[in-house]
Design a protein around this motif. Structure first.
Motif, PDB file in Angstrom:
ATOM      1  N   ILE A 135      49.057   6.288  24.298  1.00 17.61           N
ATOM      2  CA  ILE A 135      50.705   6.120  24.061  1.00 17.61           C
ATOM      3  C   ILE A 135      51.162   5.680  25.622  1.00 17.61           C
ATOM      4  N   ALA A 136      50.835   6.312  26.533  1.00 22.13           N
ATOM      5  CA  ALA A 136      51.225   5.910  27.912  1.00 22.13           C
ATOM      6  C   ALA A 136      50.896   4.476  28.263  1.00 22.13           C
ATOM      7  N   ILE A 137      49.831   4.011  27.594  1.00 17.97           N
ATOM      8  CA  ILE A 137      49.540   2.501  28.294  1.00 17.97           C
ATOM      9  C   ILE A 137      50.275   1.683  27.382  1.00 17.97           C
ATOM     10  N   ARG A 138      50.660   1.735  26.163  1.00 17.77           N
ATOM     11  CA  ARG A 138      51.306   0.938  25.467  1.00 17.77           C
ATOM     12  C   ARG A 138      52.678   0.810  25.797  1.00 17.77           C
ATOM     13  N   GLN A 139      53.245   2.210  26.395  1.00 20.08           N
ATOM     14  CA  GLN A 139      54.764   1.957  26.641  1.00 20.08           C
ATOM     15  C   GLN A 139      54.739   1.443  28.044  1.00 20.08           C
ATOM     16  N   GLN A 140      53.709   1.587  28.856  1.00 20.67           N
ATOM     17  CA  GLN A 140      53.825   1.101  30.050  1.00 20.67           C
ATOM     18  C   GLN A 140      53.730  -0.573  30.049  1.00 20.67           C
ATOM     19  N   ILE A 141      53.067  -1.049  29.245  1.00 18.86           N
ATOM     20  CA  ILE A 141      52.675  -2.341  28.959  1.00 18.86           C
ATOM     21  C   ILE A 141      54.122  -2.979  28.450  1.00 18.86           C
ATOM     22  N   ARG A 142      54.731  -2.372  27.385  1.00 18.75           N
ATOM     23  CA  ARG A 142      56.172  -2.774  26.956  1.00 18.75           C
ATOM     24  C   ARG A 142      57.244  -2.669  28.102  1.00 18.75           C
ATOM     25  N   GLU A 143      57.313  -1.647  28.809  1.00 13.72           N
ATOM     26  CA  GLU A 143      58.334  -1.605  29.814  1.00 13.72           C
ATOM     27  C   GLU A 143      58.017  -2.476  30.827  1.00 13.72           C
ATOM     28  N   GLU A 144      57.010  -2.635  31.486  1.00 15.20           N
ATOM     29  CA  GLU A 144      56.700  -3.459  32.564  1.00 15.20           C
ATOM     30  C   GLU A 144      56.488  -4.846  32.309  1.00 15.20           C
ATOM     31  N   LEU A 145      55.651  -5.285  31.357  1.00 14.78           N
ATOM     32  CA  LEU A 145      55.546  -6.554  30.939  1.00 14.78           C
ATOM     33  C   LEU A 145      56.386  -7.102  29.671  1.00 14.78           C
ATOM     34  N   TYR A 146      57.000  -6.353  28.894  1.00 16.48           N
ATOM     35  CA  TYR A 146      57.673  -6.885  27.964  1.00 16.48           C
ATOM     36  C   TYR A 146      57.111  -7.527  27.042  1.00 16.48           C
ATOM     37  N   LEU A 147      55.710  -6.892  26.746  1.00 10.41           N
ATOM     38  CA  LEU A 147      54.701  -7.231  25.459  1.00 10.41           C
ATOM     39  C   LEU A 147      54.413  -5.975  24.800  1.00 10.41           C
ATOM     40  N   THR A 148      53.945  -6.215  23.737  1.00 11.38           N
ATOM     41  CA  THR A 148      53.145  -5.223  22.757  1.00 11.38           C
ATOM     42  C   THR A 148      52.033  -5.311  22.458  1.00 11.38           C
ATOM     43  N   ALA A 149      51.321  -4.070  22.491  1.00 12.96           N
ATOM     44  CA  ALA A 149      49.684  -4.241  22.366  1.00 12.96           C
ATOM     45  C   ALA A 149      49.588  -2.905  21.244  1.00 12.96           C
ATOM     46  N   SER A 150      48.391  -3.254  20.470  1.00  9.55           N
ATOM     47  CA  SER A 150      47.961  -2.097  19.432  1.00  9.55           C
ATOM     48  C   SER A 150      46.676  -1.463  19.986  1.00  9.55           C
ATOM     49  N   ALA A 151      46.559  -0.217  19.773  1.00 12.39           N
ATOM     50  CA  ALA A 151      45.610   0.642  20.083  1.00 12.39           C
ATOM     51  C   ALA A 151      45.023   1.425  19.155  1.00 12.39           C
ATOM     52  N   GLY A 152      43.668   1.523  19.280  1.00 14.22           N
ATOM     53  CA  GLY A 152      42.897   2.376  18.278  1.00 14.22           C
ATOM     54  C   GLY A 152      42.159   3.552  19.260  1.00 14.22           C
ATOM     55  N   VAL A 153      41.865   4.750  18.607  1.00 16.36           N
ATOM     56  CA  VAL A 153      41.573   5.752  19.337  1.00 16.36           C
ATOM     57  C   VAL A 153      40.655   6.568  18.558  1.00 16.36           C
ATOM     58  N   ALA A 154      39.316   6.590  19.181  1.00 19.71           N
ATOM     59  CA  ALA A 154      38.259   7.189  18.236  1.00 19.71           C
ATOM     60  C   ALA A 154      36.902   7.716  19.159  1.00 19.71           C
ATOM     61  N   PRO A 155      36.045   8.314  18.671  1.00 13.18           N
ATOM     62  CA  PRO A 155      34.764   8.593  19.366  1.00 13.18           C
ATOM     63  C   PRO A 155      33.869   7.567  19.695  1.00 13.18           C
ATOM     64  N   ASN A 156      33.837   6.225  19.474  1.00 15.84           N
ATOM     65  CA  ASN A 156      33.142   5.499  19.871  1.00 15.84           C
ATOM     66  C   ASN A 156      33.745   4.180  19.808  1.00 15.84           C
ATOM     67  N   LYS A 157      33.261   2.975  20.205  1.00 19.06           N
ATOM     68  CA  LYS A 157      33.613   1.697  20.287  1.00 19.06           C
ATOM     69  C   LYS A 157      33.736   1.107  18.848  1.00 19.06           C
ATOM     70  N   PHE A 158      32.851   1.437  17.992  1.00 23.89           N
ATOM     71  CA  PHE A 158      32.826   0.848  16.944  1.00 23.89           C
ATOM     72  C   PHE A 158      34.302   1.278  15.901  1.00 23.89           C
ATOM     73  N   LEU A 159      34.318   2.330  16.031  1.00 19.80           N
ATOM     74  CA  LEU A 159      35.551   3.069  15.298  1.00 19.80           C
ATOM     75  C   LEU A 159      36.763   2.766  15.964  1.00 19.80           C
ATOM     76  N   ALA A 160      36.726   2.406  17.384  1.00 18.00           N
ATOM     77  CA  ALA A 160      38.117   2.234  17.885  1.00 18.00           C
ATOM     78  C   ALA A 160      38.545   1.042  17.850  1.00 18.00           C
ATOM     79  N   LYS A 161      37.562  -0.101  17.512  1.00 14.59           N
ATOM     80  CA  LYS A 161      37.949  -1.380  17.488  1.00 14.59           C
ATOM     81  C   LYS A 161      38.744  -1.529  15.908  1.00 14.59           C
ATOM     82  N   ILE A 162      37.893  -0.846  15.154  1.00 17.85           N
ATOM     83  CA  ILE A 162      38.539  -0.741  13.784  1.00 17.85           C
ATOM     84  C   ILE A 162      39.958  -0.037  13.678  1.00 17.85           C
ATOM     85  N   ALA A 163      40.054   0.870  14.334  1.00 16.32           N
ATOM     86  CA  ALA A 163      41.433   1.700  14.424  1.00 16.32           C
ATOM     87  C   ALA A 163      42.604   0.731  15.122  1.00 16.32           C
ATOM     88  N   SER A 164      42.240  -0.029  16.049  1.00 20.04           N
ATOM     89  CA  SER A 164      43.289  -0.772  16.551  1.00 20.04           C
ATOM     90  C   SER A 164      43.787  -1.885  15.900  1.00 20.04           C
TER      91      SER A 164
END
Length: 384
Positions: A135-164
């Motif tokens: 949440i903090a990373i996405r907010q900082q990207i939005r406020e400082e760079l005026y861009l949006t990002a999607s993020a996925g959170v998971a216990p491993n890389k495979f699931l995190a990529k699907i989640a994003s």
């Protein structure tokens, strides 16, 4: 029993965040040119040989996608605004995004200019959960760079990529270890990394259309049909992925290529090879390692790809030497005098650590244009 089988056998679940910038190149263009906002933007050169580098979400509504021929994009969305790519600007924005990541963790594995894995099992800002870090990373990207990002959170890389990708654009999705028994089975097998159209067809021939179908196959059967990748499929179907987040992966190769507006014979490629060599040489100067092998890539008008490489006794030490070797590879390609080509590329590969060299006893004279020994040109694929 089923639930325990689906939970990755990891002593302490890691906390992985996958961040993916939304329509990155197109979003940068819309940010920097207010008149483009809300309009279908296609980042590509116009022309028969051009391909789409990125498309805004307004253009995607018409079916425009990355890697699509520009002429197809123009047909699907006649009102699209074509903007030539500016990779220098995109790289600068990517570095700014990376600086935001580094406030939270040093374990960052970039996949491209617009996405990266971050391990935040322990984070630098003391936030209590990986979700709060995302949440903090996405907010900082939005406020400082005026861009949006999607993020996925998971216990491993495979699931995190699907989640994003689950709530794109501008979304956040979290997969907890306890969610796997219900989250994974309905997924189409095409969502598994590495499952392209060919593998998906082979899986469907076995009656496997979802991850749940895949879970019913034992390891031996999957290895019988898919070799070593069968073991990977077996694990991913159960949410198991122990691959670490690897910061600053060593460069395997650097290359640049260009497609011609019209097919041309090889002897007309001198100027382009020189320009591509200059791009590659400039990029290689930012590396802490040195490349041993020069690669030339040629694509014929029939879309046949021919790759030649040469590894000199000592690594190329100047732009002039790199250019000379690339031109020699071109001269010795021996593909027929009447063959026409649509693309040429120049690359450096086989990167190695720099070894200390003794000080020269006398001033070296400039090396002449190197000549290749007979049969020294060979086919050799280039990987990124």
């Amino acid at each position: 029993m089923a639930s325990s089988l689906l939970e990755p056998p990891h002593p302490a679940p890691r906390k992985i965040v996958h961040v993916d910038m939304d329509a990155f190149y197109a979003s940068v263009e819309q940010r920097d040119a207010p008149d483009l906002r809300g309009r279908p933007v296609v980042v590509a050169w116009k022309g028969k040989r051009s391909v789409v580098c990125a498309a805004s979400y307004e253009a995607r509504q018409y079916g425009v996608r990355s890697a699509m021929p520009a002429v197809t994009a123009e047909r699907l969305c006649p009102q699209a605004i074509f903007v030539p790519p500016d990779f220098t600007r995109y790289k600068a924005v990517s570095r700014a995004v990376r600086e935001i990541f580094q406030r939270h963790t040093d374990l960052i594995e970039p996949l491209s200019l617009d996405e990266a894995y971050l391990e935040v099992t322990v984070n630098k800002t003391g936030l209590p959960t990986a979700t709060k870090v995302a949440i903090a990373i996405r907010q900082q990207i939005r406020e400082e760079l005026y861009l949006t990002a999607s993020a996925g959170v998971a216990p491993n890389k495979f699931l995190a990529k699907i989640a994003s990708d689950w709530r794109k654009p501008d979304g956040l999705f979290v997969i907890q270890p306890g969610d796997l028994a219900t989250f994974l089975p309905p997924l189409p097998v095409g969502r598994i990394p590495g499952v392209g159209k060919v593998t998906e067809t082979r899986l469907q021939q076995l009656g496997i259309r979802t991850v749940g179908d895949l879970q019913t196959f034992d390891l031996a059967t999957l290895e019988l049909h898919f070799g070593r990748y069968g073991s990977r499929l077996y694990e991913l179907a159960r949410g198991i992925d122990h691959s670490p987040v690897t910061p600053d992966r060593p460069t395997k190769s650097i290359s640049a290529e260009d497609t011609f507006e019209h097919d041309i014979p090889l002897f007309q490629t001198d100027d382009l090879i020189r320009r591509l060599a200059e791009k590659v040489w400039t990029a290689s100067r930012r590396e802490s390692r040195i490349a041993r092998t020069v690669v030339l890539k040629l694509k014929t008008r029939e879309f046949n790809i021919h790759t030649r490489s040469h590894t000199p006794p000592t690594p190329p030490s100047s732009l002039e030497e790199l250019t000379a070797i690339a031109l020699d590879l071109r001269d010795r390609a021996d593909l027929g005098p009447n063959r026409l080509f649509r693309l040429v590329g120049v690359g450096l590969s086989n990167f190695r650590d720099i070894e200390p060299q003794p000080s020269p006893s006398k001033q070296e004279t400039p090396a002449p244009r190197p000549r290749l020994e007979p049969n020294s040109a060979k086919y050799n694929g280039v990987s990124r």
